[in-house]
Design an enzyme around this catalytic site. Structure first.
Site, mmCIF file in Angstrom:
data_model
loop_
_atom_site.group_PDB
_atom_site.id
_atom_site.type_symbol
_atom_site.label_atom_id
_atom_site.label_comp_id
_atom_site.label_asym_id
_atom_site.label_seq_id
_atom_site.Cartn_x
_atom_site.Cartn_y
_atom_site.Cartn_z
ATOM 1 N N ASP A 1 0.856 -1.196 0.000
ATOM 2 C CA ASP A 1 0.000 0.000 0.000
ATOM 3 C C ASP A 1 0.891 1.244 0.000
ATOM 4 O OD1 ASP A 1 -3.202 0.571 1.078
ATOM 5 O OD2 ASP A 1 -1.757 2.216 1.057
ATOM 6 N N ILE A 2 0.534 2.192 -0.851
ATOM 7 C CA ILE A 2 1.370 3.389 -1.019
ATOM 8 C C ILE A 2 1.303 4.319 0.197
ATOM 9 C CG2 ILE A 2 -0.286 4.961 -2.143
ATOM 10 C CD1 ILE A 2 1.968 5.409 -4.287
ATOM 11 N N HIS B 1 -7.023 -5.519 2.524
ATOM 12 C CA HIS B 1 -5.884 -4.946 3.234
ATOM 13 C C HIS B 1 -5.302 -5.996 4.175
ATOM 14 C CE1 HIS B 1 -6.857 -0.573 2.509
ATOM 15 N NE2 HIS B 1 -8.075 -1.062 2.361
ATOM 16 N N HIS C 1 -10.252 -5.011 -2.983
ATOM 17 C CA HIS C 1 -8.912 -5.236 -2.428
ATOM 18 C C HIS C 1 -9.031 -5.609 -0.962
ATOM 19 C CE1 HIS C 1 -9.981 -0.964 -2.259
ATOM 20 N NE2 HIS C 1 -9.349 -0.921 -1.102
ATOM 21 N N GLN D 1 -14.831 2.694 1.269
ATOM 22 C CA GLN D 1 -14.026 2.184 0.138
ATOM 23 C C GLN D 1 -13.675 3.356 -0.773
ATOM 24 O OE1 GLN D 1 -15.983 -0.679 -2.443
ATOM 25 N NE2 GLN D 1 -14.079 -1.212 -3.493
#
Ligand code: 5GP
Ligand code: ZN
Length: 140
Positions: A29-30, A100, A98, A92
């Site tokens: 994750d960025i 996490h 996705h 979301q």
């Protein structure tokens, strides 16, 4: 389709890849909420849990299990929060399903799993359960 995660899967946008399999892709994750925070996504675009096929979701969750074990080992995590949001009401942000994977440590102060608990009304719980049961499709 203008989907940021589809573009990551296609290699059109850079990402730090962790897993690249036939049906599933995983990357860091960025904006990590904890050390080692990663995302596991289906390669077939599906916006949320309502749209994805059971086969694709099954592949995603299998990869989630393996990635959770891997990050626990790699970073010495003491726990893992697995989180998956559906719809803007659920916060979301990216409309490509996705999951996490958030490594956790004792007393790390993350508030993601803390909500106000209050005892439910048993009759109301039973009424809701009756309604929900009528909507559960038979296993395919
Ligand atoms: P959610 O939709 O469940 O609220 O969260 C979306 C997640 O995707 C966020 O944790 C956010 O940091 C991550 N994210 C959004 N855009 C990118 C991106 O371009 N690259 C990566 N690696 N992660 C992203
Ligand atoms: Zn997509």
């Amino acid at each position: 389709m203008d989907c940021i995660f589809c573009k990551i899967i296609a290699g059109e946008i850079p990402a730090v890849t962790v897993l690249d399999e036939e049906k599933v892709f995983a990357f860091m994750d960025i904006n990590p909420a904890s050390r080692g925070h990663m995302l596991v996504v289906p390669k077939n675009h599906a916006e949320n849990i309502f749209e994805i096929s059971e086969a694709d979701l099954s592949a995603v969750m299998g990869a989630v299990k393996r990635c959770a074990g891997a990050v626990k080992e790699a970073l010495g995590a003491e726990g893992i929060t697995v989180l998956q949001l559906n719809g803007t009401a659920s916060d979301q942000l990216v409309p490509h399903l996705h999951v996490h994977i958030m490594p956790r440590w004792e007393n790390d102060g993350m508030s993601v799993s803390q909500w106000d608990m209050g005892k439910g009304d048993i009759e109301e719980l039973k009424n809701m359960a009756r309604k929900i049961i009528q909507h559960i499709p038979v296993e395919s």
